[in-house]
Design a protein around this motif. Structure first.
Motif, PDB file in Angstrom:
ATOM      1  N   LYS A  11     -17.354  -9.276  32.238  1.00  0.00           N
ATOM      2  CA  LYS A  11     -18.636  -8.656  31.901  1.00  0.00           C
ATOM      3  C   LYS A  11     -19.607  -8.709  33.088  1.00  0.00           C
ATOM      4  O   LYS A  11     -19.376  -9.432  34.063  1.00  0.00           O
ATOM      5  CB  LYS A  11     -19.215  -9.363  30.673  1.00  0.00           C
ATOM      6  CG  LYS A  11     -18.359  -9.181  29.414  1.00  0.00           C
ATOM      7  CD  LYS A  11     -19.052  -9.780  28.195  1.00  0.00           C
ATOM      8  CE  LYS A  11     -18.239  -9.550  26.934  1.00  0.00           C
ATOM      9  NZ  LYS A  11     -18.976 -10.044  25.725  1.00  0.00           N
ATOM     10  N   HIS A  54     -20.284  -3.120  15.889  1.00  0.00           N
ATOM     11  CA  HIS A  54     -21.428  -4.038  15.778  1.00  0.00           C
ATOM     12  C   HIS A  54     -22.758  -3.304  15.607  1.00  0.00           C
ATOM     13  O   HIS A  54     -23.815  -3.903  15.759  1.00  0.00           O
ATOM     14  CB  HIS A  54     -21.529  -4.913  17.036  1.00  0.00           C
ATOM     15  CG  HIS A  54     -20.384  -5.866  17.199  1.00  0.00           C
ATOM     16  ND1 HIS A  54     -19.977  -6.726  16.205  1.00  0.00           N
ATOM     17  CD2 HIS A  54     -19.557  -6.103  18.249  1.00  0.00           C
ATOM     18  CE1 HIS A  54     -18.945  -7.448  16.635  1.00  0.00           C
ATOM     19  NE2 HIS A  54     -18.666  -7.074  17.867  1.00  0.00           N
ATOM     20  N   PHE A  59     -28.230  -7.697  17.470  1.00  0.00           N
ATOM     21  CA  PHE A  59     -28.103  -7.775  18.939  1.00  0.00           C
ATOM     22  C   PHE A  59     -27.494  -6.519  19.559  1.00  0.00           C
ATOM     23  O   PHE A  59     -27.300  -6.455  20.768  1.00  0.00           O
ATOM     24  CB  PHE A  59     -27.281  -9.012  19.331  1.00  0.00           C
ATOM     25  CG  PHE A  59     -25.893  -9.065  18.738  1.00  0.00           C
ATOM     26  CD1 PHE A  59     -24.844  -8.346  19.288  1.00  0.00           C
ATOM     27  CD2 PHE A  59     -25.636  -9.857  17.624  1.00  0.00           C
ATOM     28  CE1 PHE A  59     -23.571  -8.394  18.745  1.00  0.00           C
ATOM     29  CE2 PHE A  59     -24.356  -9.916  17.062  1.00  0.00           C
ATOM     30  CZ  PHE A  59     -23.332  -9.170  17.629  1.00  0.00           C
ATOM     31  N   LEU A  63     -27.063  -5.671  23.492  1.00  0.00           N
ATOM     32  CA  LEU A  63     -25.691  -5.775  23.978  1.00  0.00           C
ATOM     33  C   LEU A  63     -25.300  -4.515  24.767  1.00  0.00           C
ATOM     34  O   LEU A  63     -24.701  -4.618  25.851  1.00  0.00           O
ATOM     35  CB  LEU A  63     -24.741  -5.978  22.790  1.00  0.00           C
ATOM     36  CG  LEU A  63     -23.246  -6.030  23.091  1.00  0.00           C
ATOM     37  CD1 LEU A  63     -22.906  -7.209  24.002  1.00  0.00           C
ATOM     38  CD2 LEU A  63     -22.442  -6.120  21.783  1.00  0.00           C
ATOM     39  N   ARG A  87      -7.731 -15.251  23.171  1.00  0.00           N
ATOM     40  CA  ARG A  87      -8.954 -15.744  22.517  1.00  0.00           C
ATOM     41  C   ARG A  87      -9.069 -17.269  22.719  1.00  0.00           C
ATOM     42  O   ARG A  87     -10.170 -17.788  22.910  1.00  0.00           O
ATOM     43  CB  ARG A  87      -8.951 -15.415  21.017  1.00  0.00           C
ATOM     44  CG  ARG A  87      -8.998 -13.931  20.684  1.00  0.00           C
ATOM     45  CD  ARG A  87     -10.316 -13.257  20.949  1.00  0.00           C
ATOM     46  NE  ARG A  87     -11.454 -13.857  20.316  1.00  0.00           N
ATOM     47  CZ  ARG A  87     -12.612 -13.207  20.097  1.00  0.00           C
ATOM     48  NH1 ARG A  87     -12.760 -11.932  20.447  1.00  0.00           N
ATOM     49  NH2 ARG A  87     -13.628 -13.823  19.557  1.00  0.00           N
ATOM     50  N   THR A  93     -17.450 -17.385  21.161  1.00  0.00           N
ATOM     51  CA  THR A  93     -18.442 -16.390  21.593  1.00  0.00           C
ATOM     52  C   THR A  93     -19.646 -17.054  22.253  1.00  0.00           C
ATOM     53  O   THR A  93     -20.112 -16.617  23.313  1.00  0.00           O
ATOM     54  CB  THR A  93     -18.916 -15.565  20.366  1.00  0.00           C
ATOM     55  OG1 THR A  93     -17.774 -15.039  19.693  1.00  0.00           O
ATOM     56  CG2 THR A  93     -19.852 -14.449  20.779  1.00  0.00           C
ATOM     57  N   ARG A 104     -15.197 -19.067  28.935  1.00  0.00           N
ATOM     58  CA  ARG A 104     -16.627 -18.965  28.585  1.00  0.00           C
ATOM     59  C   ARG A 104     -17.359 -20.284  28.817  1.00  0.00           C
ATOM     60  O   ARG A 104     -18.520 -20.287  29.246  1.00  0.00           O
ATOM     61  CB  ARG A 104     -16.770 -18.476  27.139  1.00  0.00           C
ATOM     62  CG  ARG A 104     -16.513 -16.966  27.025  1.00  0.00           C
ATOM     63  CD  ARG A 104     -16.401 -16.511  25.604  1.00  0.00           C
ATOM     64  NE  ARG A 104     -16.476 -15.053  25.474  1.00  0.00           N
ATOM     65  CZ  ARG A 104     -16.217 -14.398  24.348  1.00  0.00           C
ATOM     66  NH1 ARG A 104     -15.850 -15.059  23.264  1.00  0.00           N
ATOM     67  NH2 ARG A 104     -16.317 -13.078  24.302  1.00  0.00           N
ATOM     68  N   ILE A 111     -24.920 -16.649  24.923  1.00  0.00           N
ATOM     69  CA  ILE A 111     -24.080 -16.039  23.877  1.00  0.00           C
ATOM     70  C   ILE A 111     -23.880 -14.552  24.144  1.00  0.00           C
ATOM     71  O   ILE A 111     -22.842 -13.984  23.805  1.00  0.00           O
ATOM     72  CB  ILE A 111     -24.675 -16.300  22.467  1.00  0.00           C
ATOM     73  CG1 ILE A 111     -23.691 -15.861  21.369  1.00  0.00           C
ATOM     74  CG2 ILE A 111     -26.032 -15.635  22.302  1.00  0.00           C
ATOM     75  CD1 ILE A 111     -24.081 -16.303  19.970  1.00  0.00           C
ATOM     76  N   GLU A 112     -24.860 -13.894  24.748  1.00  0.00           N
ATOM     77  CA  GLU A 112     -24.700 -12.470  25.084  1.00  0.00           C
ATOM     78  C   GLU A 112     -23.928 -12.302  26.392  1.00  0.00           C
ATOM     79  O   GLU A 112     -22.907 -11.603  26.445  1.00  0.00           O
ATOM     80  CB  GLU A 112     -26.063 -11.787  25.200  1.00  0.00           C
ATOM     81  CG  GLU A 112     -25.928 -10.311  25.576  1.00  0.00           C
ATOM     82  CD  GLU A 112     -27.280  -9.635  25.700  1.00  0.00           C
ATOM     83  OE1 GLU A 112     -27.618  -8.869  24.797  1.00  0.00           O
ATOM     84  OE2 GLU A 112     -27.975  -9.880  26.712  1.00  0.00           O
ATOM     85  N   ASN A 114     -21.608 -13.596  28.098  1.00  0.00           N
ATOM     86  CA  ASN A 114     -20.583 -14.630  27.937  1.00  0.00           C
ATOM     87  C   ASN A 114     -19.302 -14.352  28.740  1.00  0.00           C
ATOM     88  O   ASN A 114     -18.198 -14.696  28.319  1.00  0.00           O
ATOM     89  CB  ASN A 114     -20.304 -14.880  26.449  1.00  0.00           C
ATOM     90  CG  ASN A 114     -19.812 -13.641  25.724  1.00  0.00           C
ATOM     91  OD1 ASN A 114     -19.646 -12.593  26.332  1.00  0.00           O
ATOM     92  ND2 ASN A 114     -19.570 -13.766  24.438  1.00  0.00           N
TER      93      ASN A 114
HETATM   94  P1  ADP Z   1     -16.517 -11.882  20.670  1.00  0.00           P
HETATM   95  O1  ADP Z   1     -16.816 -11.218  21.993  1.00  0.00           O
HETATM   96  O2  ADP Z   1     -16.313 -13.372  20.826  1.00  0.00           O
HETATM   97  O3  ADP Z   1     -15.396 -11.217  19.904  1.00  0.00           O
HETATM   98  P2  ADP Z   1     -18.336 -10.564  18.822  1.00  0.00           P
HETATM   99  O4  ADP Z   1     -17.276  -9.523  18.692  1.00  0.00           O
HETATM  100  O5  ADP Z   1     -18.873 -11.184  17.579  1.00  0.00           O
HETATM  101  O6  ADP Z   1     -17.844 -11.755  19.783  1.00  0.00           O
HETATM  102  O7  ADP Z   1     -19.579  -9.972  19.619  1.00  0.00           O
HETATM  103  C1  ADP Z   1     -19.404  -9.073  20.682  1.00  0.00           C
HETATM  104  C2  ADP Z   1     -20.314  -9.479  21.804  1.00  0.00           C
HETATM  105  O8  ADP Z   1     -21.679  -9.338  21.386  1.00  0.00           O
HETATM  106  C3  ADP Z   1     -20.222 -10.943  22.250  1.00  0.00           C
HETATM  107  O9  ADP Z   1     -19.145 -11.201  23.122  1.00  0.00           O
HETATM  108  C4  ADP Z   1     -21.561 -11.162  22.921  1.00  0.00           C
HETATM  109  O10 ADP Z   1     -21.614 -10.556  24.220  1.00  0.00           O
HETATM  110  C5  ADP Z   1     -22.475 -10.364  21.989  1.00  0.00           C
HETATM  111  N1  ADP Z   1     -23.024 -11.201  20.906  1.00  0.00           N
HETATM  112  C6  ADP Z   1     -22.356 -11.698  19.831  1.00  0.00           C
HETATM  113  N2  ADP Z   1     -23.171 -12.415  19.042  1.00  0.00           N
HETATM  114  C7  ADP Z   1     -24.397 -12.362  19.628  1.00  0.00           C
HETATM  115  C8  ADP Z   1     -25.676 -12.920  19.299  1.00  0.00           C
HETATM  116  N3  ADP Z   1     -25.871 -13.663  18.193  1.00  0.00           N
HETATM  117  N4  ADP Z   1     -26.710 -12.667  20.142  1.00  0.00           N
HETATM  118  C9  ADP Z   1     -26.554 -11.913  21.248  1.00  0.00           C
HETATM  119  N5  ADP Z   1     -25.373 -11.354  21.619  1.00  0.00           N
HETATM  120  C10 ADP Z   1     -24.297 -11.585  20.824  1.00  0.00           C
END
Ligand code: ADP
Ligand code: MG
Length: 140
Positions: A11, A54, A59, A63, A87, A93, A104, A111-112, A114
């Motif tokens: 990312k 999403h 978010f 995002l 994973r 996440t 990570r 969290i964003e 990541n």
């Molecule tokens: P993952 O990437 O672990 O599969 P998700 O599919 O739930 O997680 O979310 C997609 C992406 O959105 C995350 O990797 C992260 O960049 C962002 N994200 C997820 N949850 C949050 C949150 N609570 N606040 C801000 N960004 C988030």
């Protein structure tokens, strides 16, 4: 791509920090083979499409802005049990919850921001790989 392929992105935060090489090294050392890879940048519209699942989440707008803010690396990876094993390699996440030694935990800023994406199913791995790579780019 049943069961042996997944899709990843390095990312914008990790790319900008110069961590792409270190992350790819961890991925290869964990036994994943790179079968397609490119550096590219999403537009906001394309980021919105990639993360459409999403779109109701609070978010989502942030995002899409973040994921289109700079270059990324997109790659299709191959290994037995690829989705699940990848994973595990990237960790939770939220880096605050990610296990020690995961990508990570080591590289994520928040969290964003990541550091990496990893597909959550064989079906999505195929959809996401096809989103980035045309048939002629998926020769392996
Ligand atoms: P993952 O990437 O672990 O599969 P998700 O599919 O739930 O997680 O979310 C997609 C992406 O959105 C995350 O990797 C992260 O960049 C962002 N994200 C997820 N949850 C949050 C949150 N609570 N606040 C801000 N960004 C988030
Ligand atoms: Mg996800």
């Amino acid at each position: 791509m049943a069961n042996n392929r997944t899709f990843t992105m390095i990312k914008p935060d990790a790319f900008e920090a110069g961590n792409s090489g270190a992350i790819l090294k961890m991925i290869e050392e964990a036994g994943f083979k790179i079968v397609a890879m490119k550096a590219t940048q999403l537009t906001p519209v394309l980021a919105g499409k990639f993360y459409e699942v999403h779109k109701e989440r609070p978010f989502y707008a942030d995002l899409c802005k973040y994921m289109s803010s700079g270059p990324i690396i997109a790659a299709i990876l191959e290994k037995d049990n690829a989705v699940e094993d990848f994973r595990a390699l990237i960790g939770a996440t939220n880096p605050a919850n990610a296990a020690e030694g995961t990508i990570r935990k080591i590289f994520a800023k928040s969290i964003e921001a990541n550091a990496v994406h990893g597909s959550d199913s064989d079906e999505n791995a195929a959809i996401e790989g096809n989103f980035y790579f045309s048939q002629t780019e998926r020769v392996l």
